[in-house]
Design an enzyme around this catalytic site. Sequence first.
Site, PDB file in Angstrom:
ATOM      1  N   ARG A  23      21.764  47.984  31.194  1.00 13.83           N
ATOM      2  CA  ARG A  23      21.956  46.844  31.524  1.00 13.83           C
ATOM      3  C   ARG A  23      23.191  46.514  32.515  1.00 13.83           C
ATOM      4  NH1 ARG A  23      21.866  43.701  26.240  1.00 13.83           N
ATOM      5  NH2 ARG A  23      23.196  45.349  25.746  1.00 13.83           N
ATOM      6  N   ARG A  39      49.237  39.284  47.533  1.00  9.31           N
ATOM      7  CA  ARG A  39      49.464  37.826  46.952  1.00  9.31           C
ATOM      8  C   ARG A  39      50.653  38.247  46.126  1.00  9.31           C
ATOM      9  NH1 ARG A  39      45.284  33.976  47.131  1.00  9.31           N
ATOM     10  NH2 ARG A  39      43.352  34.783  47.802  1.00  9.31           N
ATOM     11  N   HIS A  57      54.978  35.860  42.613  1.00  7.80           N
ATOM     12  CA  HIS A  57      55.098  34.444  42.011  1.00  7.80           C
ATOM     13  C   HIS A  57      55.377  34.476  40.745  1.00  7.80           C
ATOM     14  CE1 HIS A  57      51.536  34.323  45.254  1.00  7.80           C
ATOM     15  NE2 HIS A  57      52.470  34.029  45.754  1.00  7.80           N
ATOM     16  N   LYS A  60      51.390  35.151  31.466  1.00  9.91           N
ATOM     17  CA  LYS A  60      50.417  35.254  32.103  1.00  9.91           C
ATOM     18  C   LYS A  60      49.625  36.650  31.669  1.00  9.91           C
ATOM     19  CE  LYS A  60      51.176  34.728  36.649  1.00  9.91           C
ATOM     20  NZ  LYS A  60      51.476  34.759  37.861  1.00  9.91           N
ATOM     21  N   HIS A 117      55.115  38.054  39.544  1.00  7.47           N
ATOM     22  CA  HIS A 117      53.906  38.704  39.669  1.00  7.47           C
ATOM     23  C   HIS A 117      53.171  38.997  41.149  1.00  7.47           C
ATOM     24  CE1 HIS A 117      49.403  38.952  39.558  1.00  7.47           C
ATOM     25  NE2 HIS A 117      49.644  39.860  38.913  1.00  7.47           N
ATOM     26  N   TYR A 157      43.167  35.054  35.797  1.00  6.94           N
ATOM     27  CA  TYR A 157      44.744  34.595  35.327  1.00  6.94           C
ATOM     28  C   TYR A 157      44.325  33.779  34.213  1.00  6.94           C
ATOM     29  CZ  TYR A 157      45.680  35.437  40.519  1.00  6.94           C
ATOM     30  OH  TYR A 157      45.709  35.987  41.761  1.00  6.94           O
ATOM     31  N   ASP A 191      53.929  32.789  51.219  1.00  9.88           N
ATOM     32  CA  ASP A 191      54.809  34.037  50.668  1.00  9.88           C
ATOM     33  C   ASP A 191      55.605  34.685  51.575  1.00  9.88           C
ATOM     34  OD1 ASP A 191      53.286  33.683  48.444  1.00  9.88           O
ATOM     35  OD2 ASP A 191      51.871  35.134  48.678  1.00  9.88           O
TER      36      ASP A 191
END
Length: 187
Positions: free
Chosen positions: A23, A58, A61, A71, A118, A131, A165
């Site tokens: 499955r 990303r 942060h 986190k 991170h 997250y 960023d």
Amino acid sequence: MTFIHTRISGCLEIVPVCFQDERGRFVKTYNEKTFESHGCCTDWKEEFYSVSRRGVLRGLHFQLPPHQHDKLVYCTAGTVLDAVVDLRKGSPTYGDHIMLELSAEKGNMLYIPRGLAHGFYVTSESATMMYKVSSVYAPDHDAGIRWDSAGIAWPASTPIISTKDGLLPPLIDFSSPFSFDDCAKRQ
């Protein structure tokens, strides 16, 4: 679940048991008593996810005190190179980083204590990152350091990043409000 200590104190790779049959797959990502027994946060305040395409970076942060947070991150689709940088003054690994591949296939997770920056880079066609955080998003305390300022060997020298960023300060110019001793007491 297997909890693997990284060289950055408090930062753990967590490998859950993945059940698979005709499955598909079933993966338990959290158990309060198991996390508690490893000194990890069990009081999550928010949960969210991001979807990114190949080449997106990303980070790096974090949230500033008094809204700093622990986190837990993991990939539910695709593969990323995940990185954390220790920003805790007095830590034996201050300014150092680790990099770890997180993938939906493996199901592994990264537990990131407060005081660490991170970020991640998407290596698959796309990736969905989950997250869990121990404090609510506080825009006035949202912060970061430049992705290319901590000596991380990212797979690309010109990743796809956000304007925000790209404007973050380099690690060398960041005056950390995090203390290793204070952060360790909260774990």
